[in-house]
Design a protein around this motif. Structure first.
Motif, mmCIF file in Angstrom:
data_model
loop_
_atom_site.group_PDB
_atom_site.id
_atom_site.type_symbol
_atom_site.label_atom_id
_atom_site.label_comp_id
_atom_site.label_asym_id
_atom_site.label_seq_id
_atom_site.Cartn_x
_atom_site.Cartn_y
_atom_site.Cartn_z
ATOM 1 N N ASP A 134 -48.411 -21.575 -93.079
ATOM 2 C CA ASP A 134 -47.778 -22.397 -94.118
ATOM 3 C C ASP A 134 -48.814 -23.188 -94.915
ATOM 4 O O ASP A 134 -48.659 -23.391 -96.119
ATOM 5 C CB ASP A 134 -46.763 -23.350 -93.492
ATOM 6 N N ALA A 139 -44.501 -28.302 -91.401
ATOM 7 C CA ALA A 139 -43.836 -29.448 -90.781
ATOM 8 C C ALA A 139 -44.134 -29.430 -89.294
ATOM 9 O O ALA A 139 -44.393 -28.372 -88.715
ATOM 10 C CB ALA A 139 -42.335 -29.393 -91.026
ATOM 11 N N LEU A 198 -42.991 -34.211 -92.463
ATOM 12 C CA LEU A 198 -43.120 -33.345 -93.629
ATOM 13 C C LEU A 198 -44.498 -33.546 -94.245
ATOM 14 O O LEU A 198 -44.966 -34.684 -94.394
ATOM 15 C CB LEU A 198 -42.047 -33.665 -94.669
ATOM 16 N N SER A 223 -36.793 -33.325 -99.332
ATOM 17 C CA SER A 223 -38.079 -32.621 -99.363
ATOM 18 C C SER A 223 -38.586 -32.474 -100.802
ATOM 19 O O SER A 223 -39.797 -32.475 -101.036
ATOM 20 C CB SER A 223 -37.954 -31.246 -98.702
ATOM 21 N N SER A 270 -42.492 -31.537 -100.776
ATOM 22 C CA SER A 270 -42.887 -30.823 -99.561
ATOM 23 C C SER A 270 -41.919 -29.671 -99.320
ATOM 24 O O SER A 270 -40.866 -29.844 -98.707
ATOM 25 C CB SER A 270 -42.899 -31.782 -98.365
ATOM 26 N N ILE A 291 -40.998 -27.261 -97.261
ATOM 27 C CA ILE A 291 -41.129 -26.735 -95.905
ATOM 28 C C ILE A 291 -40.228 -25.527 -95.679
ATOM 29 O O ILE A 291 -40.268 -24.907 -94.615
ATOM 30 C CB ILE A 291 -40.800 -27.823 -94.862
#
Length: 374
Positions: free
Chosen positions: A174, A183, A201, A322, A327, A329
């Motif tokens: 990621d 995460a 996060l 998020s 972020s 994720i």
């Protein structure tokens, strides 16, 4: 016959020699099972290691040792100067990061562990509320080996799908992706217990926000699929028709397990961008409180619709949060990159696009069988 007997004698000799070699190795090394990193003084790295030492009689002793140095390798040298046995990392199962360090930057620690051939890609990584040193050095009454305890805590919650998984391999995937952020679980000490308290996060390699532990269900169901698990949700009174209730209530609590989920993420507009997120869930409802008329198909159908509405609302809330902290994720950016030709997507570019992204969430919830209603 004599030749066969000779071969057996040679084989047995190797077996005994191998056994002696293993005993000798264990007697001379300290097995690092967990390492925690914190911000040290004057920009140094503070390392707290949980080390298990085994004597020739296979009795073990656990040491928790803290050092400070400019590098992680320097910290290992410092620790070796304080122990009578050589420290090895081949048995390391968990890496923890203090909250302050995670907010600064974890780039160095991800790269360093990826480059270390002795560190398994399957090692778990997590964030600690406060400092890792404080968590690991606390004298727990009922925890003999804090390193092994934390490993088992994370492992069993990941297997039962109560918490997201964050191995070094998953984090690296990621982190280096242009369309996804990573995460990690958050752990903390609660008196004499250690518990999973939330999800951290990240934006790039810096922690930017958190979600409570209960939101792991929504994060996982968007990122992945569910095969097993147990989840409880609370339906508001206005979400459920009053005629299906046996008695008036302000809220209805529903617990379901044996979850089987399937998700489909489709890019429907590349300009905005806009996604359709379709999630199908088949589950066994274990408990509903207060009781409903489980023998009435209309009541069961109404309950399914109420759960669909609740889950859609919570998934939209988690995705929106998020987006606020930029972020991704969930990997919407990976889907965008694969669908839009010549997008030349970078992590910085997607972070700016992501906050204005639109998602249409559709949940299809099916009760496989009613289970037990109380």
């Amino acid at each position: 016959m004599n030749k066969l007997r000779g071969r057996w004698m040679i084989l047995l000799s190797f077996v005994f020699l191998y056994g002696c070699a293993q005993t000798n190795i264990l007697d001379k090394v300290g097995l690092t099972t967990l390492v925690g990193y914190d911000v040290g003084t004057e920009d140094k790295i503070k390392t707290t290691a949980v080390i298990r030492e085994v004597n020739p009689e296979f009795q073990s002793n656990v040491e928790v040792l803290s050092t400070e140095n400019d590098t992680s390798k320097g910290n290992r040298m410092e620790a070796n100067r304080k122990l009578s046995k050589k420290i090895t990392v081949g048995q390391m199962r968990v890496i923890l990061f203090g909250e302050e360090l995670a907010k600064k930057d974890l780039r160095y620690y991800i790269d360093t562990n990826l480059e270390n051939a002795s560190v398994s890609n399957g090692i778990f990584m997590a964030i600690v509320e406060g400092e890792t040193e404080t968590l690991l050095k606390y004298e727990y009454q009922n925890i003999e080996d804090i390193g092994q305890h934390i490993f088992r805590l994370i492992e069993q919650n990941v297997k039962q799908e109560y918490m997201i998984s964050s191995t070094l391999h998953q984090i690296a995937h990621d982190y280096y992706s242009s369309g996804k952020e990573f995460a990690m679980p958050i752990i903390k000490r609660d008196d004499e217990l250690v518990e999973l308290s939330g999800i951290a996060l990240f934006k790039g390699s810096k922690m930017v926000s958190t979600l409570p532990a209960k939101d792991s269900f929504y994060v996982k169901i968007v990122r992945d699929t569910f095969k097993v698990g147990l989840y409880e949700t609370v339906l508001e009174n206005e979400d459920v028709p009053s005629e299906i209730l046996q008695k008036p209530a302000n809220k209805i609590t529903v617990a379901f397990d044996a979850i089987q989920s399937k998700r489909e993420m489709m890019l429907v507009d590349a300009d905005t961008p806009t996604f359709d997120l379709n999630i199908k869930i088949k589950s066994r409802v274990l408990e509903v409180y207060p009781d409903i008329n489980q023998g009435d198909p209309k009541s069961v159908a109404a309950l399914e619709k109420a759960i669909e509405k609740k889950l859609s609302k919570e998934i939209r809330r988690v995705i929106a949060h998020s987006q606020e902290v930029e972020s991704d994720i969930f990997g919407f950016g990976e889907k965008y990159r694969s669908e839009v030709r010549h997008s030349k997507l970078t992590k910085d570019k997607w972070q700016k696009i992501y906050k204005d992204m639109k998602v249409n969430v559709h949940v299809d919830f099916t009760i496989l069988r009613d289970g037990v209603f109380e």
